[in-house]
Design a protein around this motif. Structure first.
Motif, mmCIF file in Angstrom:
data_model
loop_
_atom_site.group_PDB
_atom_site.id
_atom_site.type_symbol
_atom_site.label_atom_id
_atom_site.label_comp_id
_atom_site.label_asym_id
_atom_site.label_seq_id
_atom_site.Cartn_x
_atom_site.Cartn_y
_atom_site.Cartn_z
ATOM 1 N N GLU A 14 0.826 -1.209 0.000
ATOM 2 C CA GLU A 14 0.000 0.000 0.000
ATOM 3 C C GLU A 14 0.860 1.259 0.000
ATOM 4 O OE1 GLU A 14 -3.989 -1.604 2.330
ATOM 5 O OE2 GLU A 14 -2.195 -1.100 3.458
ATOM 6 N N ASN A 21 0.589 6.594 -6.952
ATOM 7 C CA ASN A 21 -0.780 6.948 -7.340
ATOM 8 C C ASN A 21 -0.819 8.355 -7.936
ATOM 9 O OD1 ASN A 21 -0.912 8.818 -5.217
ATOM 10 N ND2 ASN A 21 -2.048 7.454 -3.870
ATOM 11 N N PRO A 47 -6.298 6.907 0.019
ATOM 12 C CA PRO A 47 -6.623 5.485 0.186
ATOM 13 C C PRO A 47 -6.197 4.935 1.548
ATOM 14 C CG PRO A 47 -5.676 5.886 -1.985
ATOM 15 C CD PRO A 47 -5.490 7.145 -1.208
ATOM 16 N N LYS A 50 -8.501 6.271 4.362
ATOM 17 C CA LYS A 50 -9.771 5.542 4.414
ATOM 18 C C LYS A 50 -9.615 4.244 5.191
ATOM 19 C CE LYS A 50 -11.758 7.340 0.114
ATOM 20 N NZ LYS A 50 -12.085 7.041 -1.303
#
Length: 276
Positions: A14, A21, A47, A50
């Motif tokens: 991630e 990104n 992201p 969240k």
């Protein structure tokens, strides 16, 4: 000082995705004068935010508002700050620290990291990449643009990926320790020396005009360029470079400098003052 993030919920994968990104790669796409890179930085973090605040919608809303504040940094180092911020956001979600302190940490990181990042990427790596790329391109080699892209971007992407992981794993205490032991000052000093050396060599190798005025008469005639080269080879290119630096310091825009250079070049070539 934290050395690992055993309880962290953000994975390496991630963090890597965060580095690549649309926000991570687009730090300057939405740049604006009031808050500069704030929207891209928030988009880079979103992201992961969240995930951190999956069960805390109010905390997520506060985080979104928090990261719409002013932010500006060398783009390649934004994921490093993002990693630190995510580490802190996890602590905020647990109630261990106050969210108001995060923007203070971001503000404290911007200056020193931008000093290092600009010196390394803009003043050093980009100059080296251009030097290699232009030299090969002048010879008609396709390797010119290819090597330029690789020399500049490979280190940039590595710094993005491993910077995000380093920031997340070590937390915001890392930079404090780097400042205390003088690591940051040494990096800035070394990058500055290398950048100046490369720029100095480029003023000699990549200035293609010469002074065609002649001094003397008969057999003793000599060109002014030969006299200047006897004083110091490349002195004309160095002098022009310093004039550009001075003009940029006086807020003369690059486009205006280019136009002035074109006009002066035509005029001086027409009157025989300069020659290619």
């Amino acid at each position: 000082m934290m050395t690992s993030k055993q309880t962290g919920i953000i994975t390496k994968k991630e963090l890597t995705r965060m580095s690549f990104n649309v926000g991570g790669l687009g730090m300057e796409w939405s740049w604006n004068y009031p808050r500069q890179m704030h929207m891209a930085f928030l988009l880079m973090l979103d992201p992961s935010l969240k995930k951190i605040y999956a069960t805390n919608p109010e905390g997520y809303k506060d985080a979104l508002i928090r990261h719409m504040e002013f932010f500006n940094i060398t783009p390649q180092l934004a994921p490093f700050v993002g990693g630190i911020v995510l580490s802190m956001e996890e602590e905020v979600n647990k109630g261990d620290i106050d969210g108001d302190g995060i923007n203070g940490i971001k503000a404290a990181l911007m200056g020193p990291l931008s000093g290092i990042g600009d010196s390394i990427f803009l003043g050093c790596i980009r100059v080296i990449a251009l030097g290699v790329g232009l030299s090969l391109a002048q010879q008609g080699s396709i390797l010119g643009p290819i090597l330029y892209v690789l020399i500049y971007n490979v280190p940039a992407f590595l710094v993005r990926v491993f910077g995000a992981r380093l920031g997340y794993n070590l937390g915001f205490n890392y930079l404090t320790k780097a400042q205390e032991n003088g690591t940051m000052d040494k990096l800035m000093y070394a990058a500055g020396i290398l950048g100046i050396m490369v720029i100095g060599s480029m003023t000699f190798d990549m200035f293609w005009a010469s002074v065609s005025l002649q001094i003397g008469s008969g057999e003793s005639v000599a060109s002014l360029q030969e006299v200047l080269d006897g004083i110091m080879p490349g002195i004309v290119g160095l002098g022009v470079t310093w004039i550009y630096y001075w003009a940029l310091g006086k807020k003369v825009g690059p486009v205006k400098l280019i136009l002035i250079t074109v006009v002066l070049g035509i005029v001086m070539a027409y009157f025989g003052i300069m020659a290619a």
